[in-house]
Design a protein around this motif. Structure first.
Motif, PDB file in Angstrom:
ATOM      1  N   THR A  81       0.813  -1.287   0.031  1.00 21.34           N
ATOM      2  CA  THR A  81       0.060   0.077   0.113  1.00 21.34           C
ATOM      3  C   THR A  81       0.733   1.227   0.061  1.00 21.34           C
ATOM      4  O   THR A  81       1.506   1.251   0.911  1.00 21.34           O
ATOM      5  N   THR A  82       0.666   2.178  -0.955  1.00 18.42           N
ATOM      6  CA  THR A  82       1.414   3.614  -0.878  1.00 18.42           C
ATOM      7  C   THR A  82       0.478   4.564  -0.547  1.00 18.42           C
ATOM      8  O   THR A  82      -0.744   4.315  -0.522  1.00 18.42           O
ATOM      9  N   ILE A  83       0.978   5.835  -0.397  1.00 17.16           N
ATOM     10  CA  ILE A  83       0.290   6.903  -0.502  1.00 17.16           C
ATOM     11  C   ILE A  83      -1.095   6.787  -1.273  1.00 17.16           C
ATOM     12  O   ILE A  83      -2.125   7.543  -0.736  1.00 17.16           O
ATOM     13  N   GLU A  84      -0.929   6.464  -2.515  1.00 19.21           N
ATOM     14  CA  GLU A  84      -1.883   6.513  -3.484  1.00 19.21           C
ATOM     15  C   GLU A  84      -3.164   5.860  -2.986  1.00 19.21           C
ATOM     16  O   GLU A  84      -4.298   5.772  -3.501  1.00 19.21           O
ATOM     17  N   GLY A  85      -2.763   4.642  -2.202  1.00 21.17           N
ATOM     18  CA  GLY A  85      -3.857   3.647  -2.118  1.00 21.17           C
ATOM     19  C   GLY A  85      -4.570   4.012  -0.555  1.00 21.17           C
ATOM     20  O   GLY A  85      -5.538   3.468  -0.207  1.00 21.17           O
TER      21      GLY A  85
ATOM     22  N   PRO B  61      -7.890  12.576  -3.823  1.00 19.45           N
ATOM     23  CA  PRO B  61      -7.883  13.800  -3.816  1.00 19.45           C
ATOM     24  C   PRO B  61      -9.659  14.161  -3.190  1.00 19.45           C
ATOM     25  O   PRO B  61      -9.738  15.160  -2.529  1.00 19.45           O
ATOM     26  N   ASP B  62     -10.520  13.243  -3.664  1.00 18.01           N
ATOM     27  CA  ASP B  62     -11.747  13.785  -3.257  1.00 18.01           C
ATOM     28  C   ASP B  62     -12.197  13.035  -2.092  1.00 18.01           C
ATOM     29  O   ASP B  62     -13.048  13.435  -1.086  1.00 18.01           O
ATOM     30  N   GLU B  63     -11.485  11.852  -1.582  1.00 15.88           N
ATOM     31  CA  GLU B  63     -11.702  11.400  -0.455  1.00 15.88           C
ATOM     32  C   GLU B  63     -10.453  11.073   0.407  1.00 15.88           C
ATOM     33  O   GLU B  63      -9.775   9.890   0.486  1.00 15.88           O
ATOM     34  N   LEU B  64     -10.212  12.227   1.142  1.00 15.04           N
ATOM     35  CA  LEU B  64      -8.896  12.014   1.798  1.00 15.04           C
ATOM     36  C   LEU B  64      -8.962  10.993   2.979  1.00 15.04           C
ATOM     37  O   LEU B  64      -9.809  10.862   3.667  1.00 15.04           O
ATOM     38  N   HIS B  65      -7.666  10.336   3.171  1.00 13.59           N
ATOM     39  CA  HIS B  65      -7.639   9.535   4.424  1.00 13.59           C
ATOM     40  C   HIS B  65      -7.710  10.506   5.586  1.00 13.59           C
ATOM     41  O   HIS B  65      -7.085  11.729   5.450  1.00 13.59           O
TER      42      HIS B  65
ATOM     43  N   ALA C  99      -6.242  14.495   5.547  1.00 15.52           N
ATOM     44  CA  ALA C  99      -6.972  15.763   6.080  1.00 15.52           C
ATOM     45  C   ALA C  99      -6.614  16.127   7.244  1.00 15.52           C
ATOM     46  O   ALA C  99      -6.435  17.416   7.227  1.00 15.52           O
ATOM     47  N   ALA C 100      -6.000  15.616   8.068  1.00 14.17           N
ATOM     48  CA  ALA C 100      -5.651  16.208   9.577  1.00 14.17           C
ATOM     49  C   ALA C 100      -4.188  16.752   9.164  1.00 14.17           C
ATOM     50  O   ALA C 100      -4.079  17.718   9.922  1.00 14.17           O
TER      51      ALA C 100
ATOM     52  N   GLN D 275       5.436  10.525   5.706  1.00  7.72           N
ATOM     53  CA  GLN D 275       5.187  10.686   6.991  1.00  7.72           C
ATOM     54  C   GLN D 275       3.726   9.935   7.166  1.00  7.72           C
ATOM     55  O   GLN D 275       3.408   9.369   8.236  1.00  7.72           O
ATOM     56  N   ILE D 276       2.834   9.976   6.238  1.00  9.76           N
ATOM     57  CA  ILE D 276       1.376   9.650   6.439  1.00  9.76           C
ATOM     58  C   ILE D 276       1.485   8.112   6.396  1.00  9.76           C
ATOM     59  O   ILE D 276       0.655   7.546   7.471  1.00  9.76           O
ATOM     60  N   CYS D 277       2.067   7.555   5.576  1.00  7.48           N
ATOM     61  CA  CYS D 277       2.073   5.962   5.606  1.00  7.48           C
ATOM     62  C   CYS D 277       2.607   5.561   6.932  1.00  7.48           C
ATOM     63  O   CYS D 277       2.204   4.561   7.419  1.00  7.48           O
ATOM     64  N   SER D 278       3.736   6.052   7.144  1.00  6.07           N
ATOM     65  CA  SER D 278       4.498   5.817   8.591  1.00  6.07           C
ATOM     66  C   SER D 278       3.462   5.947   9.828  1.00  6.07           C
ATOM     67  O   SER D 278       3.419   5.023  10.630  1.00  6.07           O
ATOM     68  N   ALA D 279       2.775   7.139   9.700  1.00  2.00           N
ATOM     69  CA  ALA D 279       1.686   7.375  10.940  1.00  2.00           C
ATOM     70  C   ALA D 279       0.534   6.030  10.888  1.00  2.00           C
ATOM     71  O   ALA D 279       0.255   5.771  11.944  1.00  2.00           O
ATOM     72  N   LYS D 280       0.291   5.841   9.765  1.00  2.00           N
ATOM     73  CA  LYS D 280      -0.719   4.871   9.518  1.00  2.00           C
ATOM     74  C   LYS D 280      -0.335   3.291  10.151  1.00  2.00           C
ATOM     75  O   LYS D 280      -0.959   2.878  11.083  1.00  2.00           O
ATOM     76  N   GLY D 281       0.985   3.170   9.812  1.00  2.00           N
ATOM     77  CA  GLY D 281       1.482   1.894  10.414  1.00  2.00           C
ATOM     78  C   GLY D 281       1.917   1.953  11.844  1.00  2.00           C
ATOM     79  O   GLY D 281       1.628   0.951  12.628  1.00  2.00           O
ATOM     80  N   MET D 282       2.099   3.082  12.189  1.00  2.00           N
ATOM     81  CA  MET D 282       2.544   3.298  13.705  1.00  2.00           C
ATOM     82  C   MET D 282       1.376   3.112  14.682  1.00  2.00           C
ATOM     83  O   MET D 282       1.486   2.450  15.547  1.00  2.00           O
ATOM     84  N   MET D 283       0.285   3.820  14.053  1.00  2.00           N
ATOM     85  CA  MET D 283      -0.857   3.754  14.885  1.00  2.00           C
ATOM     86  C   MET D 283      -1.411   2.238  15.048  1.00  2.00           C
ATOM     87  O   MET D 283      -2.030   1.669  16.024  1.00  2.00           O
ATOM     88  N   ASP D 284      -1.266   1.320  13.989  1.00  2.00           N
ATOM     89  CA  ASP D 284      -1.646  -0.002  14.103  1.00  2.00           C
ATOM     90  C   ASP D 284      -0.748  -0.524  14.932  1.00  2.00           C
ATOM     91  O   ASP D 284      -1.089  -1.479  15.941  1.00  2.00           O
ATOM     92  N   GLU D 285       0.629  -0.225  15.082  1.00  2.00           N
ATOM     93  CA  GLU D 285       1.561  -0.911  16.123  1.00  2.00           C
ATOM     94  C   GLU D 285       1.208  -0.444  17.296  1.00  2.00           C
ATOM     95  O   GLU D 285       1.018  -1.423  18.453  1.00  2.00           O
ATOM     96  N   VAL D 286       0.676   0.769  17.569  1.00  4.57           N
ATOM     97  CA  VAL D 286       0.173   1.109  19.067  1.00  4.57           C
ATOM     98  C   VAL D 286      -1.059   0.405  19.465  1.00  4.57           C
ATOM     99  O   VAL D 286      -1.052  -0.194  20.642  1.00  4.57           O
ATOM    100  N   GLU D 287      -1.890   0.173  18.203  1.00  3.82           N
ATOM    101  CA  GLU D 287      -3.116  -0.633  18.621  1.00  3.82           C
ATOM    102  C   GLU D 287      -2.871  -2.036  19.046  1.00  3.82           C
ATOM    103  O   GLU D 287      -3.590  -2.737  19.631  1.00  3.82           O
ATOM    104  N   LYS D 288      -1.642  -2.595  18.515  1.00  8.57           N
ATOM    105  CA  LYS D 288      -1.254  -3.934  18.691  1.00  8.57           C
ATOM    106  C   LYS D 288      -0.755  -4.135  20.236  1.00  8.57           C
ATOM    107  O   LYS D 288      -0.285  -4.985  20.693  1.00  8.57           O
ATOM    108  N   GLY D 289      -0.591  -2.887  20.809  1.00 10.08           N
ATOM    109  CA  GLY D 289      -0.043  -2.778  21.987  1.00 10.08           C
ATOM    110  C   GLY D 289       1.685  -2.823  22.234  1.00 10.08           C
ATOM    111  O   GLY D 289       2.234  -3.384  23.246  1.00 10.08           O
TER     112      GLY D 289
END
Ligand SMILES: Cc1cc2nc3c(=O)[nH]c(=O)nc-3n(C[C@H](O)[C@H](O)[C@H](O)COP(=O)(O)OP(=O)(O)OC[C@H]3O[C@@H](n4cnc5c(N)ncnc54)[C@H](O)[C@@H]3O)c2cc1C
Lengths: 166, 327
Positions: free
Chosen positions: A70-74, A78-82, A86-87, A103-117
């Protein structure tokens, strides 16, 4: 070689030396992922492989044919921002914008890591995780360098999305 | 990057067979690809081991853990058993690299990552590790990050790993598969070679020998920590690091296991340091004796002289913290 990127099948015939980053940018026209240092030191090339964030510059394309990339394009359009996109806009989480896709791809992966504890270096007790304080965001995002130093706003954007998650 | 032949291994045995025939294993690739781009490394053939079934962490009969060579650094750091029983290892892993790199870096690859010496990386510089016999530009050069212990005339490079420092303190054992199905269990204390005249030979692994696991014995008693001193608060290699476990009984140190990063040509451990502590009451007298033992043979090369007093202070700070002793 065959690849599965942003839910779509791709075929390409790159040189064996081609990194995942160069495959995306030079062979498939997915130029959202950026080349900063090309040595894993800046994070501009961060993509998600099977949901985990990695540096695509230190990955050989040939080794990722069976993976879901998954890349930033995925992440959004532009019409439906992740929500993270948007933030970042709302908080001015960038200046030149070059590091932003990473930064955004990393933040996505990072939040999933936090959710996993998963703990981080600054987590006080290894068995108690979950709070995403500013220090935690800074530590967990330290693999993404922002040459413009938009860090305070990047942290704001990420914390907002974290707090708003369902 | 120089081109290479490429083979994907389906089993450890086929990996070894391919490896013996002048192949180089690639796991996470985070060190090897970096060095190949710079042509510091120019393998003729890469053997992709990343799909081998070596990604589990299992309990072993002696109360320890058997860690597959392909377990990513992030998964190892987050494993609940490692967090609870070997917190020094979790902490060391989390102190290394970045979230992205830890997701890809593997246990075996981390042990075998190569030095970050600038002159090793610069193909226009002289480096005995990169080109045996060519000389060393580090000794007289910008040697701030280089070693003060275990150096030789030929090489003063440091081993950069954080994980390996914790594993050295924990008495880890490297489990390998070699030619003809030969299995070896190599204590980490015997795994790395001192540079001597042959700094390009870094470990006792034989051509084609595959690391399949790292075995941790049952966890040591007492409290433990990993302290890393570096130029920025995150995402930087250690200037000095200390992995330590210390136990106290009846007001005396009953056991101590300490290893050091950033100081040596390999993850450093010295029995004299532990001997200076065990049996003594915790306090600055014993802590200074331990630091004296550690640094007796330390030799700076100018820019890196600061590491010697920094190592002393870091060691003493760690020992005070673990034994809850005031200065
Ligand atoms: C920007 C940056 C910052 C970093 N910061 C840190 C840090 O602060 N602390 C730290 O400790 N590390 C740090 N690292 C290094 C990182 O930890 C290593 O690159 C990583 O652990 C190597 O693992 P890998 O699986 O990617 O190895 P690879 O690159 O795949 O392989 C490395 C070597 O090991 C050999 N190999 C791999 N697996 C096996 C096996 N099973 N059997 C036999 N041989 C094998 C390969 O042939 C190769 O020679 C950093 C790296 C980068 C790029």
């Amino acid at each position: 070689m065959h690849f599965q990127i942003n839910g779509q099948h791709h075929e390409a015939d790159p040189d064996i030396r081609t990194t995942l980053l160069d495959l995306l940018r030079e062979h498939l026209g997915l130029t959202g992922s950026k080349k900063g240092c090309d040595h894993g030191q800046c994070g501009a090339c961060t993509v998600l492989v099977n949901g985990r964030r990695i540096n695509s510059c230190l990955a050989l394309a040939v080794m990722h044919q069976d993976d879901e990339i998954t890349t930033i394009e995925g992440l959004g359009t532009p019409d439906e921002l992740h929500p993270l996109q948007a933030a970042f806009v709302r908080h001015d989480g960038y200046q030149c914008g070059y590091c932003t896709p990473g930064q955004i791809c990393s933040a996505k992966g990072m939040m999933d890591e936090v959710e996993k504890g998963w703990p981080s270096y600054v987590t006080a007790e290894l068995d108690e995780t979950g709070e995403l304080t500013r220090d935690e965001v800074s530590e967990r995002m330290s693999g993404n360098i922002c040459r413009c130093a938009a860090y305070p706003n990047i942290v704001d954007a990420i914390q907002e999305v974290w707090e708003a998650r369902a | 990057m120089k081109s290479f032949a490429f083979a994907q291994a389906d089993t450890p045995e086929t990996a070894v067979a391919e490896g013996v025939a002048a192949g180089r294993f690639i796991a996470g690739g985070t060190n090897l690809i970096d060095l190949m781009k710079l042509q510091v490394e120019t393998p003729a053939k890469l053997v992709d081991i990343s799909r081998l079934d070596l990604s589990d962490i299992e309990e072993s009969e002696d109360g320890g853990l058997l860690i597959g060579a392909l377990v990513p650094n992030s998964d190892l750091a987050a494993d609940p058993r490692v967090r609870e029983r070997y917190p020094v290892l979790s902490r060391a892993l989390l102190a290394g690299a970045s979230g992205q790199l830890r997701n890809k870096a593997t246990t075996g690859g981390n042990l075998l990552q190569r030095t970050r010496c600038y002159y090793f990386y610069d193909v226009d510089a002289r480096c005995n590790k990169r080109v045996p016999g060519s000389g060393c530009d580090g000794r007289e050069g910008f040697n701030r990050i280089l070693a003060v212990l275990g150096t030789s005339e030929a090489c003063i490079a440091t081993h950069p790993s954080d994980m390996a420092v914790a594993m050295r303190a924990l008495d880890a054992v490297v489990v390998t598969l070699g030619h003809d199905g030969d299995r070896r269990r190599i204590p980490l204390s015997d795994f790395y070679r001192l540079p001597g005249d042959t700094p390009h030979l870094e470990t006792v692994l034989r051509p084609g020998e595959l690391i399949t696991h790292v075995a941790l014995p049952a966890p040591p008693a007492g409290r433990s920590t990993y302290r890393k001193v570096r130029d920025r608060a995150s995402y930087a290699f250690a200037l000095v690091s200390v992995a330590a476990t210390v136990a106290i009984e009846d007001g005396r140190i009953s056991a101590a296991q300490l290893a050091f990063g950033g100081l040596g040509s390999q993850p450093w451990r010295d029995p004299a340091v532990e001997a200076a502590l065990v049996g003594h009451a915790p306090g600055d007298a014993a802590f200074n004796a331990a630091a004296d033992a550690l640094l007796a043979e330390a030799k700076g090369f100018g820019h890196n002289d600061f590491k010697i007093p920094l190592a002393r202070r870091t060691l003493i700070a760690v020992l005070r913290e673990l034994t809850e002793t005031e200065a």
